[in-house]
Design a protein around this motif. Sequence first.
Motif, mmCIF file in Angstrom:
data_model
loop_
_atom_site.group_PDB
_atom_site.id
_atom_site.type_symbol
_atom_site.label_atom_id
_atom_site.label_comp_id
_atom_site.label_asym_id
_atom_site.label_seq_id
_atom_site.Cartn_x
_atom_site.Cartn_y
_atom_site.Cartn_z
ATOM 1 N N ALA A 69 0.896 -1.206 0.216
ATOM 2 C CA ALA A 69 -0.048 -0.147 -0.025
ATOM 3 C C ALA A 69 0.718 1.419 0.003
ATOM 4 O O ALA A 69 0.658 2.279 -0.860
ATOM 5 C CB ALA A 69 -0.974 0.040 1.226
ATOM 6 N N LEU A 70 1.817 1.133 0.891
ATOM 7 C CA LEU A 70 2.849 2.413 0.948
ATOM 8 C C LEU A 70 3.421 2.555 -0.535
ATOM 9 O O LEU A 70 3.344 3.717 -1.141
ATOM 10 C CB LEU A 70 3.877 2.150 1.599
ATOM 11 C CG LEU A 70 5.022 3.290 1.662
ATOM 12 C CD1 LEU A 70 4.594 4.593 2.243
ATOM 13 C CD2 LEU A 70 6.333 2.756 2.638
ATOM 14 N N ALA A 71 3.851 1.380 -1.256
ATOM 15 C CA ALA A 71 4.487 1.492 -2.595
ATOM 16 C C ALA A 71 3.500 2.122 -3.708
ATOM 17 O O ALA A 71 3.995 2.979 -4.422
ATOM 18 C CB ALA A 71 5.022 0.160 -3.055
ATOM 19 N N GLN A 72 2.347 1.904 -3.456
ATOM 20 C CA GLN A 72 1.258 2.355 -4.334
ATOM 21 C C GLN A 72 0.943 3.821 -4.200
ATOM 22 O O GLN A 72 0.986 4.708 -5.195
ATOM 23 C CB GLN A 72 -0.021 1.579 -4.302
ATOM 24 C CG GLN A 72 -0.137 0.230 -4.701
ATOM 25 C CD GLN A 72 -1.219 -0.450 -4.630
ATOM 26 O OE1 GLN A 72 -2.512 0.012 -4.480
ATOM 27 N NE2 GLN A 72 -1.269 -1.863 -4.565
ATOM 28 N N ARG A 73 1.115 4.260 -2.769
ATOM 29 C CA ARG A 73 0.735 5.531 -2.356
ATOM 30 C C ARG A 73 2.152 6.301 -2.879
ATOM 31 O O ARG A 73 2.022 7.615 -3.296
ATOM 32 C CB ARG A 73 0.600 5.898 -1.160
ATOM 33 C CG ARG A 73 -0.809 5.778 -0.621
ATOM 34 C CD ARG A 73 -1.161 5.930 0.786
ATOM 35 N NE ARG A 73 -0.005 5.601 1.870
ATOM 36 C CZ ARG A 73 -0.015 4.510 2.550
ATOM 37 N NH1 ARG A 73 -0.931 3.342 2.422
ATOM 38 N NH2 ARG A 73 1.002 4.472 3.433
ATOM 39 N N ASP A 74 3.422 5.947 -2.499
ATOM 40 C CA ASP A 74 4.691 6.767 -2.818
ATOM 41 C C ASP A 74 5.483 5.584 -3.350
ATOM 42 O O ASP A 74 6.368 4.999 -2.700
ATOM 43 C CB ASP A 74 5.001 7.230 -1.583
ATOM 44 C CG ASP A 74 6.450 7.828 -1.421
ATOM 45 O OD1 ASP A 74 6.944 8.219 -2.573
ATOM 46 O OD2 ASP A 74 6.905 8.114 -0.543
ATOM 47 N N PRO A 75 5.798 5.765 -4.659
ATOM 48 C CA PRO A 75 6.503 4.773 -5.141
ATOM 49 C C PRO A 75 8.112 5.172 -4.945
ATOM 50 O O PRO A 75 9.064 4.287 -5.097
ATOM 51 C CB PRO A 75 6.393 4.902 -6.899
ATOM 52 C CG PRO A 75 5.137 5.487 -6.660
ATOM 53 C CD PRO A 75 4.734 6.379 -5.837
ATOM 54 N N THR A 76 8.399 6.253 -4.689
ATOM 55 C CA THR A 76 9.745 6.671 -4.133
ATOM 56 C C THR A 76 10.194 6.328 -2.860
ATOM 57 O O THR A 76 11.078 6.611 -2.170
ATOM 58 C CB THR A 76 9.956 8.005 -4.392
ATOM 59 O OG1 THR A 76 9.350 8.816 -3.548
ATOM 60 C CG2 THR A 76 9.676 8.310 -5.902
ATOM 61 N N ALA A 77 9.243 5.582 -1.796
ATOM 62 C CA ALA A 77 9.528 5.340 -0.821
ATOM 63 C C ALA A 77 10.704 4.426 -0.542
ATOM 64 O O ALA A 77 11.006 3.677 -1.337
ATOM 65 C CB ALA A 77 8.403 4.261 0.088
ATOM 66 N N ASP A 78 11.800 4.972 0.389
ATOM 67 C CA ASP A 78 12.868 4.311 0.400
ATOM 68 C C ASP A 78 12.718 3.119 1.385
ATOM 69 O O ASP A 78 11.997 2.697 1.839
ATOM 70 C CB ASP A 78 14.005 5.336 0.878
ATOM 71 C CG ASP A 78 13.817 5.844 2.391
ATOM 72 O OD1 ASP A 78 13.139 5.273 2.938
ATOM 73 O OD2 ASP A 78 14.370 6.771 2.898
ATOM 74 N N ASP A 79 13.887 2.244 1.456
ATOM 75 C CA ASP A 79 13.778 1.018 2.364
ATOM 76 C C ASP A 79 13.657 1.331 3.742
ATOM 77 O O ASP A 79 12.821 0.475 4.427
ATOM 78 C CB ASP A 79 15.297 0.503 2.220
ATOM 79 C CG ASP A 79 15.463 -0.270 0.787
ATOM 80 O OD1 ASP A 79 14.583 -0.363 0.007
ATOM 81 O OD2 ASP A 79 16.621 -0.598 0.439
ATOM 82 N N ALA A 80 14.117 2.242 4.303
ATOM 83 C CA ALA A 80 13.727 2.636 5.517
ATOM 84 C C ALA A 80 12.247 2.871 5.912
ATOM 85 O O ALA A 80 11.525 2.318 6.695
ATOM 86 C CB ALA A 80 14.543 4.078 6.204
ATOM 87 N N ALA A 81 11.502 3.530 5.041
ATOM 88 C CA ALA A 81 10.224 3.810 5.233
ATOM 89 C C ALA A 81 9.397 2.415 4.827
ATOM 90 O O ALA A 81 8.560 2.014 5.486
ATOM 91 C CB ALA A 81 9.857 4.829 4.016
ATOM 92 N N ARG A 82 9.867 1.559 3.822
ATOM 93 C CA ARG A 82 9.125 0.499 3.691
ATOM 94 C C ARG A 82 9.294 -0.527 5.078
ATOM 95 O O ARG A 82 8.171 -1.056 5.462
ATOM 96 C CB ARG A 82 9.856 -0.201 2.404
ATOM 97 C CG ARG A 82 9.343 0.246 1.312
ATOM 98 C CD ARG A 82 10.092 -0.286 0.094
ATOM 99 N NE ARG A 82 9.773 0.540 -1.243
ATOM 100 C CZ ARG A 82 8.953 -0.066 -2.269
ATOM 101 N NH1 ARG A 82 8.342 -1.204 -1.772
ATOM 102 N NH2 ARG A 82 8.803 0.660 -3.349
ATOM 103 N N ALA A 83 10.366 -0.689 5.525
ATOM 104 C CA ALA A 83 10.564 -1.285 6.813
ATOM 105 C C ALA A 83 9.913 -0.846 7.965
ATOM 106 O O ALA A 83 9.240 -1.814 8.570
ATOM 107 C CB ALA A 83 12.235 -1.413 7.113
ATOM 108 N N SER A 84 9.813 0.389 8.041
ATOM 109 C CA SER A 84 9.176 1.123 8.985
ATOM 110 C C SER A 84 7.535 0.780 8.893
ATOM 111 O O SER A 84 6.871 0.412 9.895
ATOM 112 C CB SER A 84 9.245 2.449 9.275
ATOM 113 O OG SER A 84 8.118 2.963 10.294
ATOM 114 N N THR A 85 7.128 0.794 7.589
ATOM 115 C CA THR A 85 5.767 0.381 7.491
ATOM 116 C C THR A 85 5.286 -1.262 7.553
ATOM 117 O O THR A 85 4.459 -1.355 8.224
ATOM 118 C CB THR A 85 5.462 0.583 5.893
ATOM 119 O OG1 THR A 85 5.537 2.172 5.943
ATOM 120 C CG2 THR A 85 4.030 0.370 5.582
#
Length: 188
Positions: A69-85
Amino acid sequence: MNSDLWNTLAARRHVALRRLQAPGPDDAALARMMDAAAQAPDHGCLLPWRFVLVPPERRDDLGAVFEDALAQRDPTADDAARASTRAKALHAPCLLVAVLVDAPGTSVPVEEKLVSLGCALQNVLLAAQALGFASGLASGGALDTPAMRRLLALDAHERAVCFIGIGTGEPKKTPRVRPQPGQFFTSL
């Protein structure tokens, strides 16, 4: 007058899911919370809601849905944001999802079904408090994604409304000032 009820009502506070720690409720305590939910008003006896437990062994699946869902909202999300999510799926020792069931073919409006769900939710939160647990609700953009619908096995007429976290914890913030009845109660 039952002072236990009033004490439970006054003591109930929202605790952020990330602040909830183990232990969470065991099967017997969770069953009591579901018994409390069953006492909610239900016009037409439709049971317009249900709860889905996300057990520990399925939290990684939930984390993957959050990350998607994060990747769909923000395709530029970095690895730290993805891990936090992804890590949000690990918050709270007991994690439930409240689901609205808006089955077709009834004359009961969806608003009444939502009220019934809200009453069931409040009963769960109060039962958790009465059993010595802290609790909180959370929502988010992932609730209405196709991946979440698949994970929760939602039917076409169902909608995930919120997460309920239950565990042990104390709120870090000073309790908010509650409204006085004069602020929301009037007479014709």
